[in-house]
Design a protein around this motif. Sequence first.
Motif, mmCIF file in Angstrom:
data_model
loop_
_atom_site.group_PDB
_atom_site.id
_atom_site.type_symbol
_atom_site.label_atom_id
_atom_site.label_comp_id
_atom_site.label_asym_id
_atom_site.label_seq_id
_atom_site.Cartn_x
_atom_site.Cartn_y
_atom_site.Cartn_z
ATOM 1 N N THR A 48 -95.088 -18.672 44.511
ATOM 2 C CA THR A 48 -93.710 -18.450 44.958
ATOM 3 C C THR A 48 -93.150 -17.153 44.392
ATOM 4 N N TYR A 51 -94.330 -14.491 46.554
ATOM 5 C CA TYR A 51 -93.606 -14.488 47.823
ATOM 6 C C TYR A 51 -92.168 -14.002 47.655
ATOM 7 N N MET A 54 -92.531 -10.467 48.115
ATOM 8 C CA MET A 54 -92.824 -10.165 49.518
ATOM 9 C C MET A 54 -91.567 -10.310 50.380
ATOM 10 N N SER A 55 -90.694 -11.233 50.019
ATOM 11 C CA SER A 55 -89.484 -11.468 50.811
ATOM 12 C C SER A 55 -88.448 -10.369 50.639
ATOM 13 N N SER A 86 -95.069 -12.147 57.145
ATOM 14 C CA SER A 86 -95.054 -12.322 55.693
ATOM 15 C C SER A 86 -95.648 -13.668 55.295
ATOM 16 N N ALA A 87 -95.299 -14.714 56.059
ATOM 17 C CA ALA A 87 -95.824 -16.044 55.735
ATOM 18 C C ALA A 87 -97.340 -16.089 55.915
ATOM 19 N N TRP A 90 -98.904 -14.378 53.064
ATOM 20 C CA TRP A 90 -98.727 -15.210 51.858
ATOM 21 C C TRP A 90 -99.729 -16.356 51.838
ATOM 22 N N CYS A 94 -102.209 -17.214 48.901
ATOM 23 C CA CYS A 94 -102.278 -18.561 48.315
ATOM 24 C C CYS A 94 -103.709 -19.076 48.274
ATOM 25 N N GLY A 125 -93.285 -20.913 54.206
ATOM 26 C CA GLY A 125 -93.111 -19.476 53.995
ATOM 27 C C GLY A 125 -92.165 -18.859 55.012
ATOM 28 N N PHE A 129 -88.568 -17.019 54.066
ATOM 29 C CA PHE A 129 -88.270 -15.630 54.446
ATOM 30 C C PHE A 129 -86.979 -15.555 55.253
#
Length: 357
Positions: A48, A51, A54-55, A86-87, A90, A94, A125, A129
């Motif tokens: 997380t 992420y 990344m977000s 992005s998800a 991710w 993961c 994800g 976002f």
Amino acid sequence: MHPILKDPRALALYLLAWVAPALTLAALIETTGKAPWGGAVLFAIPATVVYAFMSLAAWYVARAFPPGSSGLPRVLAPVLAAACLSAALWVGVCYVWASVIESVAPGMAPRQGYPASLALLLPFGVGLFIIAAAVHYLVATYDAARRREREALELQVLARDAELKALRAQVDPHFLFNSLNSISALTASDPAAARAMTVLLADFFRLSLRYGALEMITLEQELALAGNFLAIEKVRFGRRLASATEAAVGTLGALVPPLILQPLMENAVTHGIARIPEGGSILLTGERLGSRIRITVANPVDDAGSPAGQGRGLAIVRGRLQRIYGADARVTAGAAGGKFTVVLDLPYTAAPPDGAG
């Protein structure tokens, strides 16, 4: 660079806000039986945090498609596209992280749930976002509102400073030069008149500075200042210059911009009285017409007409009234029958009981 990355305190608060999603993800993994609680926490918190960084890309989406610049579909489309991309990235991260945990502590990571885990991680994800993008849009909207407010205040201050400079510049240097010359000439021939003119000149500039610093003054104050100016000019022109003021009692308390008549007085003298050998009379009138007030300045002109209507002074008056009243103020000017007349048609606003300004 993202603003959060420039501020360690803001970055710490941002990452702290992601603790709840991390624990939520760990609980979902543990509940679905993909890993024990310890392994779920070991997997979810670092994943997380990654992420969360990344977000931050949502900030660039918000900048590229700012709120209010286009319709809602044109904003939602890039947000959803960025969320899915992005998800997906991710989910790949993961998987790598789960593989690392599995190699160090077998049975602790949810790697064995792939590809079944995609049903959990991918929508989770995307949702995170979208939430991050919504927060970024709220912050962008707030920042834009504050920036517009700050710019409006700065423009107001600049406009006010420019207006004050214009007000001071309106007092024709020739007026001061001629007045001082008249005082010098009267000093020997008529000392009493020289002293009187000096007092008038001092009073005129004192009132100009005082009133020029106010937002509004009463028409009575404005007419008094115009009368002071004409009284000084009468010393120079003598019998060639006469003046009269006709204003109903009900109009004297109306609020008007300070020194709004000053350029018109200078035009009336410079382009009217000074060009006529026999001189003439300048007439100022004020009348109330319902919710409006009409101020008129009339002066004689020679047979060739007067350039006052095209002068800088009248342009300044029009510009000031436009900035203050917008389309609700009207200025008309023209020569007819040997007179040049300027009419100011303004909204009527009564001065408060304690005075103008």
